[in-house]
Design an enzyme around this catalytic site. Structure first.
Site, PDB file in Angstrom:
ATOM      1  N   ARG A  22      84.720  55.300  -6.992  1.00 19.57           N
ATOM      2  CA  ARG A  22      84.722  55.994  -8.310  1.00 19.57           C
ATOM      3  C   ARG A  22      83.559  55.694  -9.230  1.00 19.57           C
ATOM      4  O   ARG A  22      83.586  56.135 -10.395  1.00 19.57           O
ATOM      5  CB  ARG A  22      86.036  55.730  -9.064  1.00 19.57           C
ATOM      6  CG  ARG A  22      87.316  56.073  -8.302  1.00 19.57           C
ATOM      7  CD  ARG A  22      87.352  57.494  -7.837  1.00 19.57           C
ATOM      8  NE  ARG A  22      88.695  57.903  -7.397  1.00 19.57           N
ATOM      9  CZ  ARG A  22      88.923  58.920  -6.580  1.00 19.57           C
ATOM     10  NH1 ARG A  22      87.912  59.645  -6.112  1.00 19.57           N
ATOM     11  NH2 ARG A  22      90.152  59.240  -6.248  1.00 19.57           N
ATOM     12  N   ASN A  52      81.961  61.801  -3.629  1.00 20.74           N
ATOM     13  CA  ASN A  52      82.514  62.661  -4.688  1.00 20.74           C
ATOM     14  C   ASN A  52      82.740  61.904  -5.993  1.00 20.74           C
ATOM     15  O   ASN A  52      83.845  61.765  -6.500  1.00 20.74           O
ATOM     16  CB  ASN A  52      83.791  63.384  -4.228  1.00 20.74           C
ATOM     17  CG  ASN A  52      84.892  62.453  -3.763  1.00 20.74           C
ATOM     18  OD1 ASN A  52      84.635  61.391  -3.226  1.00 20.74           O
ATOM     19  ND2 ASN A  52      86.117  62.849  -4.000  1.00 20.74           N
ATOM     20  N   HIS A 140      85.618  66.250   6.160  1.00 18.30           N
ATOM     21  CA  HIS A 140      86.969  66.543   5.661  1.00 18.30           C
ATOM     22  C   HIS A 140      87.254  67.963   6.158  1.00 18.30           C
ATOM     23  O   HIS A 140      86.657  68.914   5.678  1.00 18.30           O
ATOM     24  CB  HIS A 140      86.980  66.462   4.130  1.00 18.30           C
ATOM     25  CG  HIS A 140      88.321  66.741   3.527  1.00 18.30           C
ATOM     26  ND1 HIS A 140      88.967  65.872   2.678  1.00 18.30           N
ATOM     27  CD2 HIS A 140      89.150  67.797   3.656  1.00 18.30           C
ATOM     28  CE1 HIS A 140      90.126  66.387   2.308  1.00 18.30           C
ATOM     29  NE2 HIS A 140      90.257  67.558   2.880  1.00 18.30           N
ATOM     30  N   ASP A 267      90.857  55.308   3.037  1.00 18.08           N
ATOM     31  CA  ASP A 267      90.708  56.457   2.129  1.00 18.08           C
ATOM     32  C   ASP A 267      91.161  56.048   0.723  1.00 18.08           C
ATOM     33  O   ASP A 267      91.863  56.794   0.038  1.00 18.08           O
ATOM     34  CB  ASP A 267      91.459  57.688   2.640  1.00 18.08           C
ATOM     35  CG  ASP A 267      90.965  58.976   1.976  1.00 18.08           C
ATOM     36  OD1 ASP A 267      90.071  58.907   1.110  1.00 18.08           O
ATOM     37  OD2 ASP A 267      91.491  60.068   2.327  1.00 18.08           O
TER      38      ASP A 267
HETATM   39  O1  DOR Z   1      93.425  62.831  -1.258  1.00 16.68           O
HETATM   40  C1  DOR Z   1      92.216  62.968  -1.477  1.00 16.68           C
HETATM   41  N1  DOR Z   1      91.611  62.264  -2.447  1.00 16.68           N
HETATM   42  N2  DOR Z   1      91.506  63.829  -0.735  1.00 16.68           N
HETATM   43  C2  DOR Z   1      90.234  64.131  -1.035  1.00 16.68           C
HETATM   44  O2  DOR Z   1      89.643  64.926  -0.334  1.00 16.68           O
HETATM   45  C3  DOR Z   1      89.571  63.523  -2.189  1.00 16.68           C
HETATM   46  C4  DOR Z   1      90.197  62.237  -2.538  1.00 16.68           C
HETATM   47  C5  DOR Z   1      89.780  61.782  -3.916  1.00 16.68           C
HETATM   48  O3  DOR Z   1      88.567  61.598  -4.113  1.00 16.68           O
HETATM   49  O4  DOR Z   1      90.635  61.590  -4.774  1.00 16.68           O
HETATM   50 ZN    ZN Z   2      88.559  60.468   1.184  1.00 17.05          ZN
HETATM   51 ZN    ZN Z   3      88.740  63.820   2.419  1.00 15.67          ZN
END
Ligand code: DOR
Ligand code: ZN
Ligand code: ZN
Length: 426
Positions: A22, A52, A140, A267
């Protein structure tokens, strides 16, 4: 310095190849300092962070800016995946292999729709460029809506009865099928992220057996939860891709049993408690998990593959959480592989320690865990990054994490066919 841990096992430091820490831009959800602290307490010595963020990490300059922000904040070593904004794949020209662990593409994903690359010409360009530069693509490639559609279609008497007929039409599977077509054309090495459905695992196993340089990961929470056990968690278990049915979970354990799964990532995708308090439809998908990665996998291995011995469980965890990602992301000359292990990235584990996840134990800045109230078996006691003790039974060392050097070239073929290193390590 002597560390007395009595008769515990030592594992290679874990590599979590899929985290969202983040920074920059979403520090209200999590920040690098707290996330890397959670990683260290979980036995993770290296993380590979997703692009992201805000701004999206989609240029070499932004990668360097992120590295500068993270420097001095991290208990563990780190590398970055680079993203691609739709219509801006040209930015990848400036990328060299040493800078990104992979090029990450969103091919599907409702919540991250603005990042989706869908243009055939652009996709062709990216797959070719990645192959030319010897850089891995991470994808993804799964979407809940389309998978649901696919399953309905498949189970209806008049519906499609084989995947092949469904490929061009149905998203989740179509995204993987389209990927395989491009892999075939350009010989691009591809690692499919957070595989959660039996269909995807079937397709990817078949592709790898046929010699495609494709591998895949799943996540600790996809291996743990199914829709019934996730139901009481409400938005906390809202994910993209979603938690699925028992048969999907069982299929993923089969991939582990058969040695066709390359890695398990956390993840780690935290959102604030306030954001997760929105109505289900509006709440963002994702959960924190870097701290629970090893205990959830060790506990899951014991329950789901009861024929494994204690040593086999530890070796399997080391394969999925260290050797697999090290080899696949080209870190094995520097970090963490069972064979190479050149850095002293180590973890001392009490694999028989039972403990209950509570809010007080959560180190993620998000302040919550989907595993709260559950008993896990296995705990990192001491975590050592390049010879420095960063975590020792509740105490933390210094933020000595560094950006890792990446190997220049990926190996050409990385299917799990005969001769693959995965067999040797299995
Ligand atoms: O569950 C998810 N969270 N899938 C994603 O593709 C993005 C990720 C996020 O950055 O929160
Ligand atoms: Zn991810
Ligand atoms: Zn993802």
């Amino acid at each position: 310095r002597t560390i007395d841990v009595e008769e515990r096992y030592v594992l290679p430091g874990l590599i979590d190849s899929h985290v969202h820490f983040r920074t920059p831009g979403y520090e209200h959800k999590e920040n690098w300092h707290s996330a890397s602290k959670a990683a260290a307490a979980g036995g993770v010595t290296t993380v590979l962070d997703m692009p992201n963020t805000n701004p999206y990490t989609d240029t070499v300059d932004r990668l360097r800016q992120k590295a500068a922000l993270v420097h001095g904040q991290s208990y563990v070593d780190y590398g970055f995946h680079i993203g691609v904004a739709p219509g801006k794949a040209g930015a990848l020209q400036a990328l060299s292999r040493g800078e990104a662990a992979s090029i990450k593409l969103f091919l599907t994903g409702h919540h991250t729709a603005k990042h989706i690359i869908d243009d055939e010409v652009e996709l062709d360009y990216i797959f070719r460029l990645a192959a030319d530069k010897g850089i891995l693509l991470t994808l993804h490639a799964e979407d809940d809506f389309v998978l649901r559609l696919f399953r309905q279609t498949r189970y209806e008497p008049s519906g499609l009865t084989n995947y092949e007929a469904a490929y061009p039409r149905i998203g989740a599977i179509a995204a993987v099928a389209r990927t395989l077509r491009l892999v075939r054309k350009h010989s691009t090495s591809v690692h499919v992220l957070h595989v959660s459905s039996a269909e995807e695992a079937d397709l990817l196993d078949a592709a790898a057996a046929a010699g495609y340089p494709v591998t895949y990961e799943t996540t600790a929470h996809q291996l743990w939860f199914d829709h019934a056990s996730a139901e009481p968690l409400g938005t906390r278990a809202k994910l993209s891709p979603a938690i699925r049915e028992p048969r999907d979970r069982e299929r993923l354990w089969q991939s582990i049993a058969h040695g066709t799964l390359t890695s398990v990532g956390s993840d780690h995708a935290p959102h604030s408690i306030a954001e997760k308090s929105f109505a289900f439809h509006d709440a963002p998908p994702g959960l924190p998990g870097v701290q629970e990665l090893l205990p959830a996998l060790l506990t899951g291995l014991k329950r789901n593959l009861p024929a494994l011995t204690r040593e086999e469980r530890l070796l399997t965890a080391a394969r999925l959480l260290a050797a697999g990602p090290a080899l696949r992301f080209g870190l094995d000359h520097q970090k963490g592989s069972i064979e190479a292990g050149l850095d002293a990235d180590l973890l001392i584990v009490d694999d028989e320690k039972k403990w209950t996840v509570t809010t007080e134990r959560v180190l993620s800045g998000s302040g919550w865990s989907a595993y709260e109230g559950l008993e896990l078996e296995g705990e990192a006691l001491v975590t050592i990054v390049r010879g420095h003790v960063v975590y020792d039974r509740g105490q933390f060392g210094e933020e000595i994490g560094e950006r890792i050097p990446l190997r220049r070239e990926l190996p050409d073929a990385f299917g799990r066919t005969a001769g693959s290193p995965y067999r040797v390590l299995a």
